[in-house]
Scaffold this motif. Structure first.
Motif, PDB file in Angstrom:
ATOM      1  N   ASP A  10       0.876  -1.413   0.062  1.00  0.00           N
ATOM      2  CA  ASP A  10       0.112  -0.190   0.115  1.00  0.00           C
ATOM      3  C   ASP A  10       0.972   1.291  -0.078  1.00  0.00           C
ATOM      4  O   ASP A  10       1.673   1.597   0.933  1.00  0.00           O
ATOM      5  CB  ASP A  10      -1.012  -0.031   1.319  1.00  0.00           C
ATOM      6  N   ARG A  11       0.771   2.055  -1.003  1.00  0.00           N
ATOM      7  CA  ARG A  11       1.397   3.155  -1.073  1.00  0.00           C
ATOM      8  C   ARG A  11       2.848   3.065  -0.743  1.00  0.00           C
ATOM      9  O   ARG A  11       3.708   4.081  -0.126  1.00  0.00           O
ATOM     10  CB  ARG A  11       0.732   4.431  -0.140  1.00  0.00           C
ATOM     11  N   GLY A  12       3.384   2.183  -1.253  1.00  0.00           N
ATOM     12  CA  GLY A  12       4.885   1.937  -1.294  1.00  0.00           C
ATOM     13  C   GLY A  12       5.226   1.168  -0.024  1.00  0.00           C
ATOM     14  O   GLY A  12       6.502   0.595   0.007  1.00  0.00           O
ATOM     15  N   SER A  13       4.392   0.918   0.813  1.00  0.00           N
ATOM     16  CA  SER A  13       4.824   0.148   2.131  1.00  0.00           C
ATOM     17  C   SER A  13       4.671  -1.249   1.769  1.00  0.00           C
ATOM     18  O   SER A  13       3.713  -1.649   0.945  1.00  0.00           O
ATOM     19  CB  SER A  13       4.222   0.504   3.336  1.00  0.00           C
ATOM     20  N   ARG A  14       5.359  -2.246   2.309  1.00  0.00           N
ATOM     21  CA  ARG A  14       5.216  -3.737   2.203  1.00  0.00           C
ATOM     22  C   ARG A  14       5.105  -4.304   3.635  1.00  0.00           C
ATOM     23  O   ARG A  14       5.794  -3.801   4.482  1.00  0.00           O
ATOM     24  CB  ARG A  14       6.243  -4.337   1.309  1.00  0.00           C
ATOM     25  N   TYR A  15       4.372  -5.338   3.448  1.00  0.00           N
ATOM     26  CA  TYR A  15       4.146  -6.087   4.872  1.00  0.00           C
ATOM     27  C   TYR A  15       4.357  -7.625   4.634  1.00  0.00           C
ATOM     28  O   TYR A  15       4.040  -8.232   3.662  1.00  0.00           O
ATOM     29  CB  TYR A  15       2.617  -5.915   5.390  1.00  0.00           C
ATOM     30  N   ALA A  16       4.842  -8.207   5.893  1.00  0.00           N
ATOM     31  CA  ALA A  16       5.042  -9.482   5.620  1.00  0.00           C
ATOM     32  C   ALA A  16       4.712  -9.891   7.050  1.00  0.00           C
ATOM     33  O   ALA A  16       4.667  -9.180   7.978  1.00  0.00           O
ATOM     34  CB  ALA A  16       6.385  -9.880   5.643  1.00  0.00           C
ATOM     35  N   VAL A  17       4.393 -11.437   7.299  1.00  0.00           N
ATOM     36  CA  VAL A  17       4.148 -11.722   8.781  1.00  0.00           C
ATOM     37  C   VAL A  17       5.071 -13.229   8.788  1.00  0.00           C
ATOM     38  O   VAL A  17       5.159 -13.841   7.823  1.00  0.00           O
ATOM     39  CB  VAL A  17       2.624 -11.936   8.727  1.00  0.00           C
ATOM     40  N   TRP A  91       7.952  -2.526   5.811  1.00  0.00           N
ATOM     41  CA  TRP A  91       9.009  -1.936   5.109  1.00  0.00           C
ATOM     42  C   TRP A  91       8.173  -0.496   4.799  1.00  0.00           C
ATOM     43  O   TRP A  91       7.439  -0.571   3.589  1.00  0.00           O
ATOM     44  CB  TRP A  91       9.584  -2.463   3.979  1.00  0.00           C
ATOM     45  N   TYR A  92       8.622   0.823   5.313  1.00  0.00           N
ATOM     46  CA  TYR A  92       8.048   1.759   5.183  1.00  0.00           C
ATOM     47  C   TYR A  92       8.239   2.564   3.679  1.00  0.00           C
ATOM     48  O   TYR A  92       9.276   2.288   3.237  1.00  0.00           O
ATOM     49  CB  TYR A  92       8.470   3.072   6.054  1.00  0.00           C
ATOM     50  N   GLY A  93       7.204   2.796   3.091  1.00  0.00           N
ATOM     51  CA  GLY A  93       7.362   3.122   1.607  1.00  0.00           C
ATOM     52  C   GLY A  93       7.270   4.658   1.301  1.00  0.00           C
ATOM     53  O   GLY A  93       7.261   5.210   0.268  1.00  0.00           O
ATOM     54  N   GLY A  94       7.436   5.652   2.463  1.00  0.00           N
ATOM     55  CA  GLY A  94       7.582   7.079   2.097  1.00  0.00           C
ATOM     56  C   GLY A  94       6.055   7.684   2.559  1.00  0.00           C
ATOM     57  O   GLY A  94       6.108   8.925   2.439  1.00  0.00           O
ATOM     58  N   VAL A  95       5.009   6.952   2.440  1.00  0.00           N
ATOM     59  CA  VAL A  95       3.799   7.668   2.666  1.00  0.00           C
ATOM     60  C   VAL A  95       3.065   7.094   3.909  1.00  0.00           C
ATOM     61  O   VAL A  95       3.019   6.035   3.960  1.00  0.00           O
ATOM     62  CB  VAL A  95       2.806   7.523   1.535  1.00  0.00           C
ATOM     63  N   HIS A  96       2.560   8.226   4.664  1.00  0.00           N
ATOM     64  CA  HIS A  96       2.160   7.660   6.135  1.00  0.00           C
ATOM     65  C   HIS A  96       0.612   7.182   5.749  1.00  0.00           C
ATOM     66  O   HIS A  96      -0.034   7.619   5.058  1.00  0.00           O
ATOM     67  CB  HIS A  96       1.622   9.154   6.981  1.00  0.00           C
ATOM     68  N   LEU A  97       0.505   6.080   6.238  1.00  0.00           N
ATOM     69  CA  LEU A  97      -1.044   5.375   6.179  1.00  0.00           C
ATOM     70  C   LEU A  97      -2.002   5.555   6.810  1.00  0.00           C
ATOM     71  O   LEU A  97      -3.283   4.877   6.720  1.00  0.00           O
ATOM     72  CB  LEU A  97      -0.593   3.723   5.956  1.00  0.00           C
ATOM     73  N   GLY A  98      -1.755   6.266   8.147  1.00  0.00           N
ATOM     74  CA  GLY A  98      -2.658   6.516   9.131  1.00  0.00           C
ATOM     75  C   GLY A  98      -3.265   5.236   9.601  1.00  0.00           C
ATOM     76  O   GLY A  98      -2.562   4.331  10.002  1.00  0.00           O
ATOM     77  N   GLY A  99      -4.674   5.368   9.948  1.00  0.00           N
ATOM     78  CA  GLY A  99      -5.555   4.269  10.479  1.00  0.00           C
ATOM     79  C   GLY A  99      -5.190   2.932   9.459  1.00  0.00           C
ATOM     80  O   GLY A  99      -5.725   1.934  10.053  1.00  0.00           O
ATOM     81  N   ASP A 100      -5.108   2.993   8.327  1.00  0.00           N
ATOM     82  CA  ASP A 100      -4.898   1.963   7.193  1.00  0.00           C
ATOM     83  C   ASP A 100      -3.938   0.856   7.849  1.00  0.00           C
ATOM     84  O   ASP A 100      -3.932  -0.360   7.757  1.00  0.00           O
ATOM     85  CB  ASP A 100      -4.764   2.416   5.844  1.00  0.00           C
ATOM     86  N   ARG A 101      -2.927   1.214   8.484  1.00  0.00           N
ATOM     87  CA  ARG A 101      -1.760   0.429   8.990  1.00  0.00           C
ATOM     88  C   ARG A 101      -2.428  -0.595   9.815  1.00  0.00           C
ATOM     89  O   ARG A 101      -1.648  -1.627   9.827  1.00  0.00           O
ATOM     90  CB  ARG A 101      -0.688   1.373   9.497  1.00  0.00           C
ATOM     91  N   PHE A 102      -3.380  -0.245  10.577  1.00  0.00           N
ATOM     92  CA  PHE A 102      -3.858  -1.195  11.402  1.00  0.00           C
ATOM     93  C   PHE A 102      -4.690  -2.470  10.682  1.00  0.00           C
ATOM     94  O   PHE A 102      -4.526  -3.482  11.242  1.00  0.00           O
ATOM     95  CB  PHE A 102      -4.958  -0.450  12.573  1.00  0.00           C
TER      96      PHE A 102
END
Length: 120
Positions: A10-17, A91-102
């Motif tokens: 999302d908006r440059g950020s990537r997530y793994a678990v 991995w932060y992509g440079g754009v704040h995701l706000g509540g979407d990060r949760f």
């Protein structure tokens, strides 16, 4: 250790678990150290985690992503998962995701729990 990469982008950020069985706080420390031996996880912006320990109760770490550990912990408690750590890496992509990060943390934990249940 079960790892699922590229769960969310999302908006440059990537997530793994990632996750696995642990015994006590020492087991948590070993699991996190092993994860961070992999260069890309060591360089991640956040490795948030939680675990419900049979001998020590609930433990969590936000790693700079305030509130994310609590989200993971609630899901582990609901799933009844004990002595099993789950780590959501971002991995932060440079754009704040706000509540979407949760919402992304929830998506990652759900993907992990589903894969674990399916025997992945």
């Amino acid at each position: 250790m079960l790892q699922i990469e590229d769960v969310v982008r999302d908006r440059g950020s990537r997530y793994a678990v990632s996750g696995g069985s642990v015994v006590g706080r020492a087991g948590v420390a070993v699991f996190l150290a092993d994860l961070k031996r992999v260069k890309k996880y060591a360089k991640a912006t956040h490795n948030t985690w939680a675990v419900v320990l049979s001998d020590g109760g609930a433990v969590k770490g936000d790693d700079g992503e305030a509130g994310a550990g609590a989200v993971i912990l609630r899901m582990l408690e609901r799933a009844g998962l004990v002595d099993h750590i789950v780590v959501v890496t971002r991995w932060y992509g440079g754009v704040h995701l706000g509540g979407d990060r949760f919402a992304h943390v929830v998506t990652c934990v759900r993907a992990y729990l589903d894969a674990r249940q399916a025997g992945g």
